[in-house]
Design a protein around this motif. Structure first.
Motif, PDB file in Angstrom:
ATOM      1  N   ARG A 103       0.699  -1.312   0.060  1.00 51.83           N
ATOM      2  CA  ARG A 103       0.003   0.020  -0.004  1.00 51.83           C
ATOM      3  C   ARG A 103       0.897   1.179  -0.175  1.00 51.83           C
ATOM      4  O   ARG A 103       1.730   1.490   0.786  1.00 51.83           O
ATOM      5  CB  ARG A 103      -0.962   0.066   1.335  1.00 51.83           C
ATOM      6  N   GLY A 104       0.379   2.336  -0.931  1.00 51.64           N
ATOM      7  CA  GLY A 104       1.305   3.526  -0.763  1.00 51.64           C
ATOM      8  C   GLY A 104       1.953   3.657  -1.852  1.00 51.64           C
ATOM      9  O   GLY A 104       2.543   4.765  -2.314  1.00 51.64           O
ATOM     10  N   LEU A 105       2.436   2.733  -2.583  1.00 53.46           N
ATOM     11  CA  LEU A 105       3.475   2.740  -3.776  1.00 53.46           C
ATOM     12  C   LEU A 105       2.550   3.501  -4.868  1.00 53.46           C
ATOM     13  O   LEU A 105       1.384   3.268  -4.952  1.00 53.46           O
ATOM     14  CB  LEU A 105       3.938   1.500  -4.158  1.00 53.46           C
ATOM     15  N   PRO A 106       3.075   4.491  -5.600  1.00 52.63           N
ATOM     16  CA  PRO A 106       2.657   4.977  -6.724  1.00 52.63           C
ATOM     17  C   PRO A 106       2.196   4.024  -7.895  1.00 52.63           C
ATOM     18  O   PRO A 106       3.026   3.035  -8.015  1.00 52.63           O
ATOM     19  CB  PRO A 106       3.810   6.201  -7.167  1.00 52.63           C
ATOM     20  N   LEU A 133      10.205   6.175  -2.484  1.00 55.32           N
ATOM     21  CA  LEU A 133       9.550   6.107  -3.640  1.00 55.32           C
ATOM     22  C   LEU A 133       8.104   6.436  -3.637  1.00 55.32           C
ATOM     23  O   LEU A 133       7.675   7.166  -4.533  1.00 55.32           O
ATOM     24  CB  LEU A 133       9.756   4.707  -4.535  1.00 55.32           C
ATOM     25  N   ALA A 134       7.581   5.963  -2.573  1.00 58.35           N
ATOM     26  CA  ALA A 134       5.996   6.397  -2.323  1.00 58.35           C
ATOM     27  C   ALA A 134       5.890   7.872  -2.005  1.00 58.35           C
ATOM     28  O   ALA A 134       4.870   8.667  -2.600  1.00 58.35           O
ATOM     29  CB  ALA A 134       5.602   5.578  -1.434  1.00 58.35           C
ATOM     30  N   GLY A 135       6.734   8.716  -1.492  1.00 63.00           N
ATOM     31  CA  GLY A 135       6.670   9.762  -1.158  1.00 63.00           C
ATOM     32  C   GLY A 135       7.305  10.881  -1.945  1.00 63.00           C
ATOM     33  O   GLY A 135       6.888  12.212  -1.533  1.00 63.00           O
ATOM     34  N   GLN A 170      10.584   4.964   7.079  1.00 63.65           N
ATOM     35  CA  GLN A 170       9.070   5.057   7.370  1.00 63.65           C
ATOM     36  C   GLN A 170       8.210   4.004   6.825  1.00 63.65           C
ATOM     37  O   GLN A 170       8.758   3.455   5.682  1.00 63.65           O
ATOM     38  CB  GLN A 170       8.596   6.333   6.804  1.00 63.65           C
ATOM     39  N   ARG A 171       6.998   3.550   7.359  1.00 59.03           N
ATOM     40  CA  ARG A 171       6.134   2.515   6.769  1.00 59.03           C
ATOM     41  C   ARG A 171       5.334   3.304   5.264  1.00 59.03           C
ATOM     42  O   ARG A 171       4.984   4.402   5.570  1.00 59.03           O
ATOM     43  CB  ARG A 171       4.957   2.120   7.777  1.00 59.03           C
ATOM     44  N   CYS A 172       5.097   2.299   4.396  1.00 59.32           N
ATOM     45  CA  CYS A 172       4.805   2.957   3.262  1.00 59.32           C
ATOM     46  C   CYS A 172       3.093   3.510   3.611  1.00 59.32           C
ATOM     47  O   CYS A 172       2.938   4.705   3.013  1.00 59.32           O
ATOM     48  CB  CYS A 172       4.536   1.906   2.312  1.00 59.32           C
ATOM     49  N   THR A 218       3.385   6.860   5.080  1.00 64.47           N
ATOM     50  CA  THR A 218       4.069   7.952   4.005  1.00 64.47           C
ATOM     51  C   THR A 218       2.815   8.262   3.089  1.00 64.47           C
ATOM     52  O   THR A 218       2.705   9.528   2.991  1.00 64.47           O
ATOM     53  CB  THR A 218       4.884   7.212   3.173  1.00 64.47           C
ATOM     54  N   ALA A 219       2.047   7.149   2.720  1.00 63.14           N
ATOM     55  CA  ALA A 219       0.829   7.803   2.084  1.00 63.14           C
ATOM     56  C   ALA A 219      -0.122   8.573   2.856  1.00 63.14           C
ATOM     57  O   ALA A 219      -0.660   9.668   2.090  1.00 63.14           O
ATOM     58  CB  ALA A 219       0.258   6.292   1.534  1.00 63.14           C
ATOM     59  N   ILE A 220      -0.211   8.362   4.021  1.00 59.35           N
ATOM     60  CA  ILE A 220      -1.335   9.058   4.806  1.00 59.35           C
ATOM     61  C   ILE A 220      -0.634  10.697   4.891  1.00 59.35           C
ATOM     62  O   ILE A 220      -1.346  11.478   4.726  1.00 59.35           O
ATOM     63  CB  ILE A 220      -1.420   8.533   6.258  1.00 59.35           C
ATOM     64  N   GLN A 221       0.674  10.816   5.248  1.00 63.45           N
ATOM     65  CA  GLN A 221       1.193  11.974   5.584  1.00 63.45           C
ATOM     66  C   GLN A 221       1.341  12.670   4.109  1.00 63.45           C
ATOM     67  O   GLN A 221       1.362  14.023   4.237  1.00 63.45           O
ATOM     68  CB  GLN A 221       2.514  11.693   6.105  1.00 63.45           C
TER      69      GLN A 221
END
Length: 759
Positions: A164-167, A201-203, A305-307, A310-313
């Motif tokens: 979760r969170g990867l683009p 990469l996600a953030g 950081q957890r993905c 990162t996605a939430i932030q």
């Protein structure tokens, strides 16, 4: 997301998901599927759910034609990114796949309902599909809620999901490779510990760009990417994976660049060097809307950081002043408990505390609205991004992109809307100024009065298309008088429809502050009082000739008028034809508005003063005359009659109050306070006399100190001595003045009132 009548919501607009869902048709209702291919009833449906190795649903609702099964999360999942929406869709698809596999064993069919936008039948209602035998919708089972992570682990074998969170990215990218490896780990162990590079990469939009468009990335940007990626665990591998799609890639040269980057004494690439650029490379525009500018100095800080975190932030900013989270996609303000509940399923216990303790959580001191400034995070007064000083910018670029084209139809509309040439040109320059100088405030607003069906709504539509609905906020006139004022601030243009405040001076005072001050302290439900930036421009439309109280000498509103509402059939037909042709041009696309915006972008602003008083118009004279408060209207009548004390040029507020109270109109007036009466006198042109700077000095008359006002010949009396003022304030009434009052009783009462006022 606003929907028109009859339009259904789509999963792209879903921002909260409460759980997983299945729609199970049974033989109890009318269906197109043959009865033999459906379970008998809800009892058999529950047995099939258990056989699919799924837990009992939190809710099972009998619909009259089957049942709805809901597996509700412990806390609703908030969707902040397209990737999270895709992952939620995958989870919904997985439970459907699991159930469908079990149903097929028995030859049963199951409707596909994996789409996230579902409207479900509510218990307590009736199912009209079973007409004429309407069946009730009711609960038949209630159980526990489930942790979302537990459900995901339970459905691991059915998931075609990534970390979760990867683009999202195409095949062959590093993001795609990371997702595949995360999926394998997930299916093998039920857990998916992402690579340390995954949250980077996600953030980071810059690293994402270097991954998805590596074939077009210039060498200086590529080297800056290496300065981050090479320092993560397995970093060499990811640099090679990301680079080998470039036509000039060689393993040896890439290794040399990695060694060079790791040996650099400057450390990892900084966010500032990417955002601002340097002599070798241009700025990367993707950085301007990055919330992490408020919390990190380098993308490498995201590595541990957890993905999911990162996605939430990436989708929120915490504003310390007022203690609220700003949801970047919607602009909504959420208090810590509200936001914490929405993400608890993703981050675990004490979500707000986890966010506050996270070193990568974007935190700012203030919210702001800086029209025309692209940056999301604004530095503090010292130029740094310290959380104690920086702010989040609510403005987002939007609206049409000015382009050459035919703008004459819109100019024809303005000629019809505002026939007076001088007024029309002022309004056009007003809009042009907002386009050419988006951050500069125009310190007066535009009032457009006129009948129904004359085009005021079309004007608002054109302005909204130029600046976007997010930046050109439309409110109802009634909101000006309400206590909740959050919608009056943090907008580039405020468009007020159908205001009717002709007797409320406090509403005028509120608009005056919005037009002159840079900031306004606003109130909103469930959110602490906060400082908002005032609009750069304001439009107010009304069918009333006097929608606001406009005191004489007002410098804050420009007033123009439209033609009267068409009355004859011929006029109505011509009006309908004109607006149909105009809307036929505006409806298909924004090309006509884009051409009009380009015309305004280059329009000369000669003679337009954004800081000064607007020109006087006949429409404003009418509005000023008709917008008098009842007190001012009655006072004007008494002054014209010339009885005591109005036979004199000079008097006190106390005398005026007594005169109003004993007048024949006293029963029609609201409570007479000195403040309201003083405002009414000022509206009529009266001014304080015997002034020392800003101090209103007293004059002793009959042993009593009083403060005097001049209602006529103001310049003369403002320059007069105290003795001259005292003589005028005690001047007796003459026979001619008495003749103006036909009631002898009224004369005696007013003389007594004057005596009492002066002691």
């Amino acid at each position: 997301m606003s929907l028109s009548a009859g339009e259904r919501g789509k999963q792209e607009g879903v921002i909260f998901v409460g759980g997983l869902f299945a729609d199970i048709d049974t033989r109890e209702g009318p269906h197109t599927t043959p009865a033999a291919e459906l379970p008998a009833d809800a009892e058999e449906a529950m047995k099939l759910i258990a056989e699919a190795k799924l837990p009992p649903p939190t809710l099972l609702v009998a619909t009259g034609g089957g049942c709805h099964a809901h597996w509700l999360y412990s806390s609703p999942a908030m969707i902040l990114t397209p990737e999270e929406r895709a992952a939620e869709k995958m989870l919904s698809t997985a439970i459907q796949r699991r159930l469908r596999g079990t149903f097929k064993i028995y030859g049963y069919a199951l409707d596909g309902t994996a789409d996230l936008s579902r409207v479900c039948k509510a218990p307590g209602t009736l199912n009209h599909k079973t007409a004429p035998d309407l069946k009730p919708v009711r609960f038949i089972h209630q159980g526990e809620r489930y942790d979302r992570t537990m459900l995901a682990e339970l459905l691991a074998s059915d998931l075609a999901m990534a970390s979760r969170g990867l683009p999202g990215a195409g095949k062959g990218t590093v993001a795609d490779l990371l997702r595949q490896e995360a999926k394998k780990a997930y299916l093998a162990s039920g857990k998916a510990k992402p690579d340390e590079f995954a949250p980077v990469l996600a953030g980071c939009a810059f690293i994402q760009h270097c991954d998805t468009a590596v074939e077009k990335v210039i060498e200086p940007w590529w080297y800056k990417m290496v300065g981050v990626v090479a320092r993560t665990v397995n970093g060499r591998r990811w640099v090679h994976e990301m680079s080998k799609r470039h036509p000039c890639y060689t393993f040896e040269e890439t290794e040399q660049k990695i060694d060079q980057a790791l040996a650099a004494t400057t450390g990892p690439t900084l966010c500032s060097t990417v955002e601002e650029g340097d002599s070798n490379s241009p700025p990367f525009e993707g950085c301007v809307r990055c919330p992490f500018r408020a919390s990190i100095r380098t993308p490498l800080a995201l590595a541990n950081q957890r993905c999911a975190m990162t996605a939430i932030q990436q989708g929120v900013v915490f504003v310390s002043k007022g203690r609220s989270y700003l949801h970047l996609a919607s602009g909504e303000k959420l208090d810590p408990d509200e936001f914490g509940d929405s993400i608890a399923a993703k981050v675990g216990k004490s979500p707000h505390i986890q966010m506050m303790l996270s070193p990568t959580m974007p935190k700012v001191m203030h919210r702001d609205y800086r029209a025309g400034v692209a940056q999301l995070i604004l530095p503090g007064p010292d130029g740094t991004f310290s959380p104690e000083l920086c702010s989040v910018n609510l403005w987002q670029r939007g609206g049409v992109i000015p382009a050459p084209g035919d703008y004459q139809p819109i100019l024809d509309f303005f000629a019809r809307l505002i026939p007076d040439t001088l007024s029309r040109n002022h309004v056009l320059k007003y809009i042009a100024h907002l386009i050419q100088h988006p951050g500069e405030k125009v310190e007066h607003g535009i009032i457009i009065t006129g009948g129904y069906g004359t085009g005021k709504g079309t004007l608002h539509r054109i302005v909204a298309a130029i600046f976007s609905d997010k930046n050109a906020r439309k409110i109802e006139g009634v909101e000006l008088g309400q206590q909740w004022t959050a919608r009056l601030v943090d907008a580039q243009v405020l468009m007020i429809e159908e205001a009717h405040h002709g007797e409320r001076l406090e509403v005028f005072e509120k608009t005056k502050e919005l037009l002159t001050a840079e900031f306004y302290y606003a109130k909103d439900k469930r959110v602490r009082r906060f400082r908002g930036r005032t609009p750069r421009g304001m439009f107010l439309a009304s069918n009333d000739a006097a929608p606001l109280v406009l005191p004489r000498g007002d410098r804050r509103w420009f007033v123009c008028s439209t033609p009267e509402t068409p009355e004859t059939e011929e006029e109505k037909k011509a009006n309908r034809t004109f607006f149909k042709q105009l809307h036929d041009l505006l409806d298909p696309d924004d090309s006509t508005v884009a051409a009009f915006a380009e015309y305004l972008r280059t329009l000369s602003l000669e003679g337009f003063n954004a800081k000064g008083a607007p020109p006087m118009t006949k429409a404003k004279e009418v509005a000023t005359e008709e917008s008098r408060t009842p007190i001012a209207q009655m006072l004007a009548e008494l002054i014209q009659a010339g009885g005591i004390p109005f036979h004199r040029d000079v008097m006190s507020v106390a005398e005026v109050i007594h005169a109003l109270k004993i007048s024949t109109w006293a029963d029609n007036l609201e409570r007479l306070s000195p403040k309201k009466v003083a405002r009414a006198m000022q509206d009529l042109g009266a001014r304080k006399v015997n002034m020392d700077g800003d101090d209103h000095l007293e004059v002793v008359i009959g042993g009593k100190p009083v403060r005097l006002w001049a209602i006529r010949n103001v310049p003369h009396w403002r320059a007069a001595t105290r003795e001259e003022l005292k003589v005028e304030a005690t001047r007796p009434i003459t026979g001619q003045n008495v003749a103006d009052f036909n009631e002898t009783r009224l004369k005696r009462m007013m003389e007594e009132a004057a005596r009492m006022a002066h002691g």
